[in-house]
Design a protein around this motif. Sequence first.
Motif, PDB file in Angstrom:
ATOM      1  N   CYS A 185       0.844  -1.196   0.000  1.00 13.38           N
ATOM      2  CA  CYS A 185       0.000   0.000   0.000  1.00 13.38           C
ATOM      3  C   CYS A 185       0.878   1.244   0.000  1.00 13.38           C
ATOM      4  O   CYS A 185       0.620   2.192  -0.729  1.00 13.38           O
ATOM      5  CB  CYS A 185      -0.920   0.000   1.221  1.00 13.38           C
ATOM      6  SG  CYS A 185      -1.707   1.600   1.506  1.00 13.38           S
ATOM      7  N   HIS A 248      -5.695  -0.095  -7.407  1.00 11.94           N
ATOM      8  CA  HIS A 248      -5.123  -0.075  -6.053  1.00 11.94           C
ATOM      9  C   HIS A 248      -6.155   0.450  -5.046  1.00 11.94           C
ATOM     10  O   HIS A 248      -6.352  -0.138  -3.989  1.00 11.94           O
ATOM     11  CB  HIS A 248      -3.872   0.803  -5.994  1.00 11.94           C
ATOM     12  CG  HIS A 248      -3.263   0.848  -4.619  1.00 11.94           C
ATOM     13  ND1 HIS A 248      -2.541  -0.205  -4.096  1.00 11.94           N
ATOM     14  CD2 HIS A 248      -3.298   1.792  -3.643  1.00 11.94           C
ATOM     15  CE1 HIS A 248      -2.156   0.090  -2.862  1.00 11.94           C
ATOM     16  NE2 HIS A 248      -2.601   1.301  -2.562  1.00 11.94           N
ATOM     17  N   HIS A 255      -5.524   0.061   3.384  1.00 14.89           N
ATOM     18  CA  HIS A 255      -4.754   1.260   3.098  1.00 14.89           C
ATOM     19  C   HIS A 255      -4.461   1.992   4.404  1.00 14.89           C
ATOM     20  O   HIS A 255      -5.285   1.986   5.319  1.00 14.89           O
ATOM     21  CB  HIS A 255      -5.532   2.186   2.163  1.00 14.89           C
ATOM     22  CG  HIS A 255      -5.845   1.532   0.846  1.00 14.89           C
ATOM     23  ND1 HIS A 255      -4.935   1.459  -0.177  1.00 14.89           N
ATOM     24  CD2 HIS A 255      -6.961   0.899   0.419  1.00 14.89           C
ATOM     25  CE1 HIS A 255      -5.483   0.819  -1.203  1.00 14.89           C
ATOM     26  NE2 HIS A 255      -6.713   0.467  -0.864  1.00 14.89           N
ATOM     27  N   CYS A 259      -0.135   5.769   1.903  1.00 19.46           N
ATOM     28  CA  CYS A 259      -0.548   5.021   0.702  1.00 19.46           C
ATOM     29  C   CYS A 259      -0.028   5.752  -0.540  1.00 19.46           C
ATOM     30  O   CYS A 259      -0.258   6.946  -0.721  1.00 19.46           O
ATOM     31  CB  CYS A 259      -2.077   4.931   0.676  1.00 19.46           C
ATOM     32  SG  CYS A 259      -2.755   4.376  -0.895  1.00 19.46           S
TER      33      CYS A 259
END
Length: 269
Positions: A185, A248, A255, A259
């Motif tokens: 992340c 993502h 997260h 991030c």
Amino acid sequence: MRGWLILREYPRTIKFAGNFPLFPASHWTCQPGTLTLHAGEVAEGEAMTEAEWLACDDPAPMLEDLQSRVSRRRLRLFACACCRRIWHLLEDEGSWKAVEVAEQYADRLVSNKERAAAVALAGTLPAMLAAGPTIKLVFGDALECSQHAASEVASAAARNPEVPDTCRENAYEVEMRMQCRLFRCIFGNPFRPVSLDPTWRTPTVTALATAAYEERILPTGILEADRIAVLADALEDVGCDNAYILSHLRGPGPHVRGCWAIDLLLKKE
Ligand SMILES: [Zn+2]
């Protein structure tokens, strides 16, 4: 073998050509005079391939691979995210405060005086005897603290009194895999650099990104999935067609602060 191999701490010690504290036995084939790497691990001197990166279930080799190419801020935030994973094991206000201050320090939001006060508080409480070194590390060199925090947190998770003895090895490995998710992340995939169209940084998008960081779930520090989903939709609405960013943000996460995708939107490194 890579240096990180002998930095690991684990409740078990495997005797091999001496008394090295090593990984769980499942990581290794031990024969006199040799150590055999298993799938997903990398021999010394070799850069990781993308396939190895994606398959890796230990943050240590990924940290080693990236160390000179990532910001001190993200390294420290990774260390803090690891520490938040064992928040319930820290058990005292000084430790919790230390992690919070370290996060602010990563973003240059605290003075040296505040930082020193947090270090002193974290280091003097008796309850910190077990977890203290981990907390102190979040104030040290960013690379060092990220390497050691990951290792110590995995060990602390394995030593958790609530974990049966027969499950400690599994707890250690589960923790490392979870750290790898946090790691990906924060640092993304170095084999797939992403550039952002600045027109995607609209006031709405940046406000949503800022709120995702500020309104995170505490004490875990995990960002709210609903906010991330709304952010991804807002990005798409302003024309973002970068599949890597969108996937993502819409992926399983978790997260955390730092991030890579949200940092990109907020011009943070
Ligand atoms: Zn992320």
